[in-house]
Design a protein around this motif. Sequence first.
Motif: not given
Length: 590
Positions: A74-89
């Motif tokens: 869960f934490l891996s997906g959470f931090f990965g999602g934050r990273m992906g969203n930041y990059l896309a932004y």
Amino acid sequence: MNVLRQMQSFFWEKRSFLYLSILCLAIATALGLVTPNLLRTLIDDAIQAQHFEKVPALALTVIVVVALKALMQFLSGFFGGRMGNYLAYRLRNGCYEKLQVLSFRYYDKARTGDLMSRLTGDLEAIRQFIAFGIPQILNTILMVVFGAVVMLYISWQLTLITMISIPFLVIVALKFENRIHPAFQEMRLALSALTTSVQENITGVRTVKSFAREPYEVDKFSIRNERYKSNQIFASGLWSRYFPLMELLACICVVVLLGAGGTMVVRGPLTLGGLVAFFSLIWYIIGPMWNIGYLINNYTQSEASGERVMELLNQPIDVQDKEGAIELRTEDVKGHVTFENVTFAYGNKLPAVKDINLDARPGSVIGFLGGTGSGKSTIIQLLMHAYNVDSGRIKLDGIDINDIKVQSLRSQIASVFQETFLFSSSIRNNIAYGMKDVSMDEIIRAAKLAKAHDFIMEMADGYDTIVGERGMGLSGGQKQRIAIARALLKNPKILILDDATSAVDMETEHEIQSGFQEVMKGRTTFIIAHRISSLRHADEILVLDEGKVVQRGKHDELIRMPGPYQDVYHIQYADHIARMNGDAGEQVNS
């Protein structure tokens, strides 16, 4: 990975999210190795040894390990999602900012649908890979390494036997990647063409329907849709050949494991618990090899998308501020414009304008007349520094415009183009576009000067009326008058009217021209027109043909001078001239 390295600046600031995602996934992978060893202990030390009192403790340990593994995932997906969203932004903002600074030369060839595809579908593919693809690739490596180490610890002989098919799995996966990457590139291009077709059709739907070309548009769309479908089918064909082969190799590995491992259990070198644990661990090797196709799929899609996004971000900016460019102060700008032997060509084409010389004094009115393609609009675009001239110089108050910051130069210019563009917003916001701290009284005054106030007030919501996309719901003349009001509100030193009254009737044009007389005072005004009535009060009129000035002078001078201007005057005022000649003939006869 070259494309990802190019994107490094967009996510490096938040790289801690990526590290945390990978760390949590590594912990989850390590915890996954505990379960097979617990199974071995359960079978060998509890069940076969008949020490059943150990079962509850082992079961509780399994529950704790599984819970911790789920938390880490869960934490891996959470931090990965934050990273992906930041990059896309960041990428989305970067692309949009790039689109704002790219020169007119780029937009001369760019397709709206293609750009929309890059900012949506391509960015989403990149986001998914950065958020989940990279951690999964590293997780695959960890699973293989950790799994192989534990398997070697249990039985190095069985490990070597069962690894026979692994190199073949890797070879198949690499060959698949070499073929699927070009397929995904072509698929992205096909999707871009499909998106462009839809965008153009929706934007030009009135033209399509007025020419009854719906069947043609359907056929055009079908062709592009067929291309996209063919690419999808080709990629699916690659997948259909790849997966059965991978499954066959994986099954061979399992069969070898059960045969060799069963023999070793019977003969004694390996315990039954060890075989069960080994069977669980083999999927730590085969599973990643089996799923490597999905990882390659995600990687190739993101790489193809990344190439398209970076192509946009790496586009050279044709027109940009030179080092040391100056910022104009509005109170110091007089509006004295000069062209000195200016020549310019679009790409490798013939020059659009050649050896243009012009001296527009502050407050003067300069008119341009000429046929389509004669270079009228090009001169105006060069003045706005939309393009760099090939030779010659353009000056504002004696300063070469190349030495002035582009935004500073354009802030002193207001333009009204023949093709009016309005935003999907209220009329108030369209008139005050980009202006801060503008009062309603100023907006109304500009609208009155443009003869737009009356028709605006007749609308249900007045200045708060929302206009449709590109001003749909308004007549051509109404849109043009709103655009004129927008230009007048800017209070520029230089005013450009590019056939600004072409969509209004003669009476409204006369009213607007009367309003212009007041507005033009103290401003340098350039008027492009096809109607001589719009030019007759100009201080100087330039008649253009094939990019050259063929006549110049005031209206009264040009109508007495044989040439294009006189010809246009006779065509537009034929009835008036005939009437005057008729009246003169009657007076002579009387």
